[in-house]
Design an enzyme around this catalytic site. Structure first.
Site, mmCIF file in Angstrom:
data_model
loop_
_atom_site.group_PDB
_atom_site.id
_atom_site.type_symbol
_atom_site.label_atom_id
_atom_site.label_comp_id
_atom_site.label_asym_id
_atom_site.label_seq_id
_atom_site.Cartn_x
_atom_site.Cartn_y
_atom_site.Cartn_z
ATOM 1 N N GLY A 61 0.814 -1.212 0.000
ATOM 2 C CA GLY A 61 0.000 0.000 0.000
ATOM 3 C C GLY A 61 0.844 1.258 0.000
ATOM 4 O O GLY A 61 0.324 2.346 -0.016
ATOM 5 N N CYS A 62 2.123 1.100 0.033
ATOM 6 C CA CYS A 62 3.053 2.216 -0.028
ATOM 7 C C CYS A 62 3.013 3.075 1.223
ATOM 8 O O CYS A 62 1.979 3.285 1.805
ATOM 9 C CB CYS A 62 2.821 3.055 -1.263
ATOM 10 S SG CYS A 62 2.814 2.055 -2.719
#
Ligand SMILES: Cc1cc2nc3c(=O)[nH]c(=O)nc-3n(C[C@H](O)[C@H](O)[C@H](O)COP(=O)(O)OP(=O)(O)OC[C@H]3O[C@@H](n4cnc5c(N)ncnc54)[C@H](O)[C@@H]3O)c2cc1C
Lengths: 414, 104
Positions: free
Chosen positions: B102-103
């Site tokens: 999801g960074c």
């Protein structure tokens, strides 16, 4: 003479150039920095311009002023790297050869990547604050806003300063409240993530703060296009979200010349070793700051910590010693929360943001994951630190490695 | 790490059911995992899943939607049709890879 060429004179490129100019012998090394223009933008300031906290002229200064004597600044648009011949071509035909190359061209907002964003409503009811022009234009739009639905929106991750859209939302809420029009404004935070932030503890804390402020979160919202006639965002799963005023963070992408040179991933970031920033494909190329693909935040603080590691390693490398320092992904970000307060988060590749005190256990003076006024003054003081200490490459009393001192691991439920 | 049985196989998973050992995965297992989330794998699904499997060891991370779309040539819109709701998560689950980060 050996030639070191640094592409980009932003946060990372400027720091690397200044630090290495002091460490590498002048008579053996030629240092060249390339950028398209001579205006250095203090990007964290873009958050404050829409609310009138900073004047536009407080965030831009000539790049040259921040580069030490003995560093050559070449102005021009970079067209292509030839990693085999070890040259960089600029628009207009100039070619610069290198022995080592540091790519520090960052990442930039790309409104052209979302259909409908650059339509007739661009900078009328659709704004970004990640560019200088957008941020300045948004100040006018906020001043003139008479109420309705304001949607703060992120196209996709990763973006630089991933907390900035949250900060913008908190500041907008506080701004409208102080102007006595909060009840005329519906605030929506639309994100491709499943919550306010990526990491669970911070996400719960920040999500709770959105709740308290009556800001609606639209999670898992991945925009496909904007219908600017009807003023709606349309997601890939066909949800529609209407707006009167849209503040979006467009897709962030590395520079196009990186793709043209065959050096980038799907978002034009240079794949590197996450501990040394060395290109996985070309040993003479390093990429630091937002331009690389390391799995931590794209932030000025990361650029700063990375630079310290890189510079020590580089000096070892060119003197034939093994590179011994390894980056741990350390990031440290202030999060403005409105009403003159802010939070601070500190984390790395392995440790998520935790509550506690910073930088010294029990004493602070800053607190992690908790709002207070000291954190806010810390964030504002940062502008001075940036221009006067960080860019010139002076040492700050902040270790490049993350420390667990002062951090509290909340009891794990279940 | 909990151990669960999926069909005839015994595999290691994390708290959310994502496989934690790259090598414990195989195609019959993928079919079973897909069935658990209501997906029957067609050739088009396999194109995405095979890309994820091949990309992971080289890249060191589970591919994002944009990466699958750009490098495997499957439009994001189509990924939402194939893996409705949360395509990135569902693809990773079926491909036996860690949940996409999801960074940060
Ligand atoms: C709104 C906002 C708020 C932020 N707030 C914070 C914060 O509070 N704290 C924090 O730590 N970070 C913050 N950041 C992030 C921080 O500004 C960046 O992470 C940092 O500047 C990255 O440094 P860099 O050197 O990698 O890239 P940049 O500083 O962006 O530098 C890249 C340089 O490359 C040049 N360039 C690019 N392409 C070309 C080309 N083709 N030819 C010639 N030159 C080129 C550009 O002109 C630019 O000067 C914020 C960012 C934004 C947008």
């Amino acid at each position: 003479m050996k030639r070191l060429v640094i592409l980009g004179a932003g946060t990372a490129g400027t720091m690397v150039a200044n630090k290495l100019r002091r460490r590498l012998p002048m008579d053996e090394w030629q240092l060249t920095v390339v950028d398209r223009d001579d205006i250095h933008l203090y990007q964290p300031g873009l958050l404050f311009i829409p609310f009138g906290t900073y004047r536009p002229d407080e965030v831009r200064k000539p790049r040259r002023r921040f580069l030490r004597d003995g560093i050559r600044l070449e102005l021009g648009e970079i067209d292509r790297i030839d990693p085999v011949r070890q040259t960089v071509a600029l628009d207009g035909g100039r070619v610069i050869g290198y022995d080592y190359l540091v790519v520090a061209t960052g990442t930039s907002p790309r409104p052209d990547q979302t259909p409908g964003m650059l339509g007739p409503e661009w900078r009328k009811s659709i704004f970004d604050f990640y560019s200088y022009e957008g941020s300045v234009a948004l100040a006018g739009a906020l001043r003139d806003f008479r109420g309705g639905r304001l949607v703060v929106h992120i196209v996709d991750q990763p973006i630089k300063c991933p907390v900035a859209p949250l900060e913008f939302t908190f500041l907008a809420e506080s701004y409208f409240r102080q102007r006595g029009m909060r009840d005329q404004v519906e605030l929506v935070y639309a994100t491709p993530l499943s919550g306010a932030f990526t990491k669970p503890i911070a996400s719960a804390q920040l999500g709770g703060m959105l709740d308290e402020r009556k800001i609606t979160v639209e999670p898992d919202f991945l925009v496909e296009r904007i219908d600017s006639e009807r003023k709606v965002l349309v997601s890939y799963d066909e949800r529609e979200l209407g707006f009167d005023l849209l503040v979006t963070v467009p897709l962030n992408m590395g520079a196009d010349f990186i793709a043209r040179s065959g050096l980038g991933d799907e978002l034009n970031y240079v794949p590197v070793d996450k501990q040394t920033f060395r290109s996985k494909e070309h040993p003479a190329i390093f990429a630091i700051g937002d331009a690389n693909d390391i799995p931590t935040s794209k932030a000025g603080s990361v650029a700063h910590f990375s630079t310290e590691i890189f510079v020590d390693n580089f000096c070892d490398l060119v003197e034939g010693r093994p590179m011994t320092r390894a980056f741990d992904g350390h990031a440290n970000c202030f999060v403005e929360s409105g009403d003159g307060k802010a939070l601070l988060i500190d984390f790395n590749y392995d440790t998520e943001p935790l509550p506690g005190e910073f930088p010294i256990a029990k004493l602070g003076p800053l607190s992690l994951l908790r709002e207070n006024a000291r954190n806010h003054w810390g964030k504002l003081a940062f502008r001075w630190i940036y221009w006067h200490l960080l860019l010139p490459g002076r040492r700050l009393p902040l270790p490049a490695r993350m420390s667990m001192a002062g951090k509290h691991q909340p009891d794990k439920e279940n | 790490m909990p151990v669960v049985t999926v069909g005839p196989a015994t595999v290691h998973v994390d708290a959310e059911g994502f496989l934690t050992q790259y090598d414990e995965w195989n195609e019959p297992l993928a079919r079973q995992l897909a069935a658990r989330i209501g997906i029957e794998l067609t050739d088009e699904h396999w194109k995405a899943i095979s890309f994820l499997r091949a990309d992971y060891p080289a890249h060191g991370e589970t591919a994002t939607l944009r990466r699958v779309s750009t490098l495997a040539g499957i439009p994001i819109k189509q990924l939402f049709v194939l893996f409705p709701g949360k395509p990135a998560k569902k693809m990773a689950y079926i491909a036996g890879l860690p949940k996409p980060r999801g960074c940060v």
